[in-house]
Design a protein around this motif. Structure first.
Motif, short mmCIF file in Angstrom:
data_model
loop_
_atom_site.label_atom_id
_atom_site.label_comp_id
_atom_site.label_asym_id
_atom_site.label_seq_id
_atom_site.Cartn_x
_atom_site.Cartn_y
_atom_site.Cartn_z
N UNK A 584 0.73 -1.18 -0.07
CA UNK A 584 -0.02 0.03 0.03
C UNK A 584 1.02 1.17 0.06
N UNK A 585 0.82 2.12 1.09
CA UNK A 585 1.51 3.34 1.07
C UNK A 585 2.91 3.05 1.93
N UNK A 586 2.97 2.03 2.42
CA UNK A 586 4.07 1.60 3.40
C UNK A 586 5.18 1.15 2.72
N UNK A 587 6.62 1.08 2.96
CA UNK A 587 7.80 0.55 2.60
C UNK A 587 7.88 -0.87 3.68
N UNK A 588 8.19 -1.80 3.17
CA UNK A 588 8.19 -2.99 4.07
C UNK A 588 9.51 -3.73 3.50
N UNK A 589 10.61 -3.99 4.53
CA UNK A 589 11.77 -4.54 4.36
C UNK A 589 12.04 -5.91 5.14
N UNK A 590 12.12 -6.93 4.64
CA UNK A 590 12.34 -8.21 5.69
C UNK A 590 13.68 -8.83 5.20
N UNK A 591 14.54 -8.92 6.40
CA UNK A 591 16.12 -9.11 6.33
C UNK A 591 16.27 -10.48 6.86
N UNK A 592 16.89 -11.69 6.29
CA UNK A 592 17.22 -12.83 6.96
C UNK A 592 18.69 -12.70 7.05
N UNK A 593 19.34 -13.21 8.03
CA UNK A 593 20.80 -13.08 8.14
C UNK A 593 21.35 -14.13 9.07
N UNK A 594 22.68 -14.48 8.69
CA UNK A 594 23.35 -15.49 9.49
C UNK A 594 24.93 -14.98 9.58
N UNK A 595 25.36 -15.04 10.74
CA UNK A 595 26.55 -14.69 11.25
C UNK A 595 27.59 -15.87 12.11
N UNK A 596 28.71 -15.99 11.66
CA UNK A 596 29.51 -17.37 12.17
C UNK A 596 30.64 -16.76 12.56
N UNK A 597 30.99 -16.58 13.95
CA UNK A 597 32.44 -16.07 14.40
C UNK A 597 33.28 -17.15 15.07
N UNK A 598 34.57 -17.37 14.47
CA UNK A 598 35.53 -18.26 15.26
C UNK A 598 36.46 -17.33 15.65
N UNK A 599 37.52 -18.40 16.59
CA UNK A 599 38.39 -17.67 17.39
C UNK A 599 37.95 -16.53 18.14
N UNK A 600 36.72 -16.60 18.68
CA UNK A 600 36.12 -15.42 19.23
C UNK A 600 36.87 -15.21 20.58
N UNK A 601 36.71 -13.71 20.69
CA UNK A 601 37.46 -13.14 22.06
C UNK A 601 36.62 -13.14 23.13
#
Length: 787
Positions: A584-601
């Protein structure tokens, strides 16, 4: 060749003129090398488009899908999109028009949010502005998180600043006027042009206000708040011919008093005995912040511009606090009971200066930018402590102590960026030469309560310095495959050299390494209103100076921390898929994400023989984070608009406990945010902001949910004068609650801050016309024919 440019006047093309400019010729040489080897790289704009021809009184800018928008016309709806054909003759563009809008202008590698439309923009802070950005949260102590993670870089105009490093960052965000910010860019997957300073994770870029409006224009704000709080700011600009100047001054007397409670049950893994501790605390003190800034520009001609900038700020750092500690043995008998009073006095000095050279090449879209930034932050404080015992643990007596702290950060950042069209694509090359110096000098003295003689406490006195140099080069290539597909790929190479000196212990260490950091973006234009985006970025997180300092630093009588000079950079791979459309008159954003961290501090906690908790750092384990983020914004009716967002996060923290066992720490949280604006009349605007943060995993524990509500009201007295009332934390619900649960420690802490603060202020605009190319006051409807 299909290209577009944003707010860059077209110029007459002169063949081979680039040979007259050595710097440009050198950049062209590297560009040809890159083209011949088919190197893919990254740029910060949408895929290349046909050149846009601007008509007088309009400016061509890309829309959210990456297509060039039609020139502004009378009665044109914001969502209208017109395909613009390539120009044959060169046409000179008119001066750009600044448009204030609720709608985010998404680009291929970032989301851009306009914060000027916030009703409280005249008396709020940068922290207030960030709290209105989807998935961004700023605590009352200035801690910033994005999608539940605090591993966030904050840049100013795309560059690192000393005032946004370490402990300076929170205080600076709580003092910086939101009126100085034009927009906030959220870059979850940074491309090749961005370095890895100050966190190496997602980036929040504060884009400061800039104007090239001819003539003079200015704004004066004055606000008063509850409990003696107040702030004021003056800003303005003047542009005439080739010369322009812009700047301002601001002052703020503000702060957040707080109270806290903590309970701790610790288990000695050797003896098997347990200890129960309680701590109650209260801290208060309002501080002063004053700042001045100026930016000068001079056009050497139609293609060359010189710029210079300077800023200075001074912040007091005074506070009085009281902590009450009680310790119980396994039989629940009170064995220690004392009160520690702390009186802190100090200040912080921050400055930055820089110069810039911009050159427009002979090819439409060809640019060369050289930028030098120098920033520094110096902090000094004197802390007086007094311990008074009601129940004396053994031979300990009442005592007094004094601690002097001096810290300094200096950043020198010199960058060059070259951009040139290439067939159906856009090539970008750049370099960065940076030096980051940090110094910590802590002196601790025990004071005899009778003779007042001061004696150096060697166990709590240390001096530490870190010098980190960084040399980086990057390249990116952006290509429009067809009318629907655009891709962008980049590679950044960073060489880092670290010199560490623990002067107290006479320990020196050196480390150096090279990192290769790729990134990739793609966009698919399904319809005029719908776009799919895919992005990937590899990032590193280098440890900060305080994390590398091996000396033990006492936070209080029960908590001591120590860094680790052997920390390696943490490695992160991040993916994101976005769907952007209009409902309609609205902006819609949908975001799927994945983040993998190794050697984490990661933090590791152990108990010292005297029952004090030691927190250290080490590489190990990692984390997996996935989630779904949505935003829905726009005008529901001509008078009512919304800006809502939510983030459903699934996280898992992996760490190693004291027994050497790997522990998986899962977490699921839902965070919601809503900003609702209602314009009663042309002169009255009401805004309500609601924010709920879900529970998130944090190291060996959890961060508990938190909710706040803010209320703002604006009334235009005249076209240039308005009054604003802002109420923060309406229900006095803001708190920070953490819980730790390990094999040797169970701890719960809560800290509450001053809430329900009320600010009332006036804002007056003078010179020029707010709607003739300048920034329109929030909520003001443009006259017919104006954007």
């Amino acid at each position: 060749m299909k290209l577009y440019k944003k707010n860059i006047p077209a110029t007459q093309i002169k063949p081979a003129a680039s040979q007259k400019n050595p710097a440009l010729l050198l950049s062209l040489f590297f560009a040809e090398i890159l083209c011949s080897h088919k190197v893919l790289a990254q740029t910060s704009t949408e895929p290349a488009k046909p050149p846009v021809v601007a008509t007088p009184g309009a400016a061509a800018t890309p829309d959210a899908g990456g297509k060039p928008a039609a020139p502004a016309k009378a009665e044109t709806k914001p969502e209208a999109k017109t395909e613009i054909k390539p120009a044959t003759p060169p046409v000179v563009e008119a001066p750009p028009v600044t448009v204030t809008a609720e709608r985010p202008v998404n680009r291929i590698d970032r989301q851009v949010y306009d914060v000027k439309s916030d009703v409280n923009s005249t008396n709020g802070t940068a922290a207030d502005a960030l709290n209105n950005v989807p998935s961004v949260s700023v605590d009352p102590d200035g801690t910033v998180s994005l999608r539940g993670s605090t591993k966030v870089q904050i840049l100013i105009d795309g560059k690192p600043s000393a005032m946004m490093q370490g402990d300076n960052r929170g205080a600076s965000l709580l003092a910086m006027p939101s009126h100085d910010i034009d927009s906030v860019e959220v870059i979850n997957n940074p491309g090749a042009q961005f370095g890895n300073e100050g966190g190496g994770g997602p980036i929040i870029n504060l884009v400061m206000k800039r104007t090239r409006q001819p003539g003079g224009f200015g704004v004066v704000n004055a606000n008063a708040g509850t409990a003696g709080r107040y702030n004021s700011a003056v800003s303005g600009s003047y542009h005439e011919g080739a010369f322009g100047i812009q700047g301002g001054f601001n002052f703020r007397h503000d702060g957040r008093n707080s109270v806290g409670d903590a309970t701790r049950d610790s288990l000695d893994p050797v003896t098997g005995t347990s200890t129960h501790n309680t701590q109650t605390s209260a801290a208060k003190g309002l501080n002063d912040f004053s700042g001045i800034n100026a930016t000068l520009t001079y056009n050497l001609g139609t293609k060359d511009t010189l710029g210079a900038n300077f800023s200075y700020s001074l912040r007091s750092n005074n506070q009085k606090s009281e902590d009450h500690y009680q310790t119980y043995n396994p039989d629940n008998a009170l064995i220690s009971d004392y009160v520690r009073t702390s009186l802190r006095k100090g200040d912080s000095n921050n400055y930055s200066w820089g110069g810039r050279y911009d050159h427009k090449g002979d090819i439409n879209g060809e640019t060369l930018k050289l930028d030098l930034r120098v920033s520094s932050s110096d902090n000094a404080s004197e802390n007086n402590y007094a311990n008074v015992y009601a129940v004396n643990p053994g031979s300990v007596t009442d005592r007094h102590s004094l601690q002097d702290n001096k810290t300094g950060v200096k950043i020198v950042d010199f960058t060059g960026d070259y951009e040139r069209p290439d067939g159906d694509g856009l090539i970008k090359l750049g370099y960065k030469i940076a030096d980051h110096k940090s110094e910590f000098d802590t002196s601790y003295f025990d004071i005899d309560p009778v003779s007042s003689i001061q004696t150096v406490n060697a166990s709590r006195t240390n001096r530490f310095s870190l010098d980190e140099g960084n040399l980086a080069v990057y390249g990116s290539y952006q290509l429009r495959l067809n009318e629907k597909w655009g891709v962008l790929a980049g590679l950044r190479t960073e060489y880092t050299h670290i010199d560490l000196q623990q002067l107290t212990s006479n320990i020196e260490a050196t480390n150096h390494y090279i990192n290769y950091i790729p990134s990739f973006f793609a966009s698919y234009q399904m319809t005029d209103d719908t776009t799919l985006r895919l992005s990937y970025a590899h990032r590193i997180r280098r440890a900060g100076a305080s994390e590398l300092n091996p000396y033990q630093v006492y936070r209080d009588e029960l908590n001591v921390s120590s860094g680790n000079p052997k920390l390696k950079p943490a490695q992160t791979d991040s993916f994101e898929l976005a769907y952007e459309t209009r409902v309609g008159k609205l902006d819609m954003n949908i975001r799927g994400y994945y983040r993998n961290e190794s050697d984490a501090i990661l933090y590791r906690r152990t108990l010292l023989p005297d029952g004090v908790l030691l927190t250290t750092l080490d590489n190990g384990g990692g984390s997996h984070i996935s989630g779904l983020e949505f935003t829905l914004s726009g005008k529901v009716t001509p008078k009512f608009s919304i800006n809502t967002s939510g983030n459903l996060l699934f996280g898992e923290q992996i760490y190693v406990n004291t027994a050497g066992q790997e522990v998986h720490h899962p977490s699921t949280s839902l965070s919601l945010r809503g900003r609702f604006n209602y314009q009663f009349t042309d002169d009255d605007n009401l805004q309500l902001s609601l924010n709920t943060q879900g529970r998130t995993a944090s190291g060996e524990g959890y961060r508990q949910p938190n909710s706040t509500a803010n209320f703002s009201y604006r009334h235009n007295i005249t076209k240039n004068l308005n009054v604003v009332m802002n109420v923060t934390d309406v229900f006095n619900s803001n708190k920070i609650e953490n819980q730790i649960d390990t094999d040797i420690l169970k701890e719960r802490s809560i800290r509450r801050y001053d809430g329900r603060l009320i600010y009332i202020g006036l804002s007056y605009r003078f010179g020029g016309s707010p709607t003739s190319g300048g920034t329109r006051p929030p909520g003001q409807t443009p006259p017919p024919g104006r954007p």
